[in-house]
Write a protein that holds these residues in place. Structure first.
Motif, short mmCIF file in Angstrom:
data_model
loop_
_atom_site.label_atom_id
_atom_site.label_comp_id
_atom_site.label_asym_id
_atom_site.label_seq_id
_atom_site.Cartn_x
_atom_site.Cartn_y
_atom_site.Cartn_z
N ALA A 97 0.84 -1.20 0.00
CA ALA A 97 0.00 0.00 0.00
C ALA A 97 0.87 1.25 0.00
CB ALA A 97 -0.93 -0.01 1.21
N GLU A 98 1.96 1.25 0.76
CA GLU A 98 2.88 2.40 0.78
C GLU A 98 3.49 2.63 -0.60
OE1 GLU A 98 5.66 1.27 3.77
OE2 GLU A 98 4.44 2.03 5.42
N GLN A 99 3.89 1.57 -1.25
CA GLN A 99 4.47 1.69 -2.59
C GLN A 99 3.43 2.20 -3.59
OE1 GLN A 99 6.05 -2.22 -3.24
NE2 GLN A 99 8.04 -1.74 -2.27
N TYR A 100 2.22 1.76 -3.45
CA TYR A 100 1.13 2.20 -4.31
C TYR A 100 0.92 3.70 -4.16
CZ TYR A 100 -3.65 2.13 -6.25
OH TYR A 100 -4.78 2.35 -6.97
N THR A 101 0.91 4.17 -2.93
CA THR A 101 0.70 5.59 -2.64
C THR A 101 1.86 6.41 -3.20
OG1 THR A 101 -0.48 4.97 -0.64
CG2 THR A 101 0.26 7.25 -0.80
N GLU A 102 3.09 5.94 -3.02
CA GLU A 102 4.26 6.66 -3.53
C GLU A 102 4.21 6.75 -5.06
OE1 GLU A 102 7.79 4.74 -2.12
OE2 GLU A 102 7.30 5.12 -0.01
N ALA A 103 3.80 5.69 -5.70
CA ALA A 103 3.72 5.69 -7.17
C ALA A 103 2.71 6.71 -7.65
CB ALA A 103 3.37 4.29 -7.67
N TYR A 104 1.54 6.77 -7.05
CA TYR A 104 0.54 7.75 -7.45
C TYR A 104 1.01 9.16 -7.15
CZ TYR A 104 -3.32 5.09 -9.30
OH TYR A 104 -4.11 4.34 -10.11
N SER A 105 1.75 9.36 -6.08
CA SER A 105 2.28 10.67 -5.73
C SER A 105 3.24 11.15 -6.82
CB SER A 105 2.98 10.60 -4.39
OG SER A 105 3.71 11.77 -4.15
N GLU A 106 4.11 10.27 -7.30
CA GLU A 106 5.06 10.61 -8.36
C GLU A 106 4.33 10.94 -9.67
OE1 GLU A 106 8.40 11.04 -8.36
OE2 GLU A 106 8.24 10.83 -6.18
N ILE A 107 3.30 10.18 -9.97
CA ILE A 107 2.52 10.43 -11.19
C ILE A 107 1.85 11.79 -11.11
CG2 ILE A 107 0.49 9.69 -12.50
CD1 ILE A 107 1.27 6.80 -11.82
#
Length: 184
Positions: A148-158
């Motif tokens: 979930a943390e990685q998912y959130t970080e990925a969307y933040s970068e996008i």
């Protein structure tokens, strides 16, 4: 004497005086003088052979030519031996150089193989540690949290890179092995 001398060359005349003496002695004793008058020759000896001056000059030229020929042959053999030694030296150097390159290449390949094995062993140990953590107490929940943390970080970068509007889900569901649903 003329008959015997005519059978051999002038060079042989100097070398084979003993044989000439015997042959001439035999020819004299087989002559009719022995039988008619009872004379027998006990010894015949050629003490000195003196050829004419023209023959002497030719013989000296021949001897000089023979000496030059031998000198040239010796010089050619020396050059040949030097060339052979140089070629053998170059061949040995090339062989030693190629053997050194081969050993170097083998050592590098062994080093690279050992490095690959060490990296693979480290990765395998890491995977085993992750497996132990996941299968341990609260392991599935911890791994779900990390995803979930990685998912959130990925969307933040996008969202940082994009100038368009993105729809981001407000509810992220994670499932564990028992099919429980968690809200994040």
């Amino acid at each position: 004497m003329r008959s015997e001398l005519g059978k051999i060359t002038l060079d042989k005349t100097f070398e084979e005086r003993d044989r000439l003496n015997k042959n001439i002695l035999g020819a004299i004793n087989n002559h009719p003088l022995k039988t008619h008058w009872g004379l027998e020759c006990l010894r015949y000896e050629i003490k000195d052979v003196t050829p004419p001056n023209g023959v002497k000059v030719v013989m000296q030229l021949q001897a000089e030519a023979e000496r030059r020929k031998r000198a040239q042959i010796l010089e050619a053999e020396g050059v040949k031996e030097v060339s052979t030694n140089v070629a053998h030296g170059k061949r040995s150097a090339v062989i030693l150089e190629s053997e050194g390159a081969k050993i170097n290449q083998v050592n590098r390949a062994r080093g690279e193989a050992e490095a690959i094995l060490a990296a693979a062993n480290a990765t395998a140990k890491g995977i085993l540690e992750v497996l132990k953590a996941i299968t341990g107490k609260c392991g599935v929940e911890a791994s779900s949290l990390r995803i979930a943390e990685q998912y959130t970080e990925a969307y933040s970068e996008i969202a940082k890179e994009s100038t368009t509007t993105e729809l981001v889900p407000t509810k992220v569901l994670c499932y564990n092995s028992l099919y429980k649903v968690y809200d994040w």
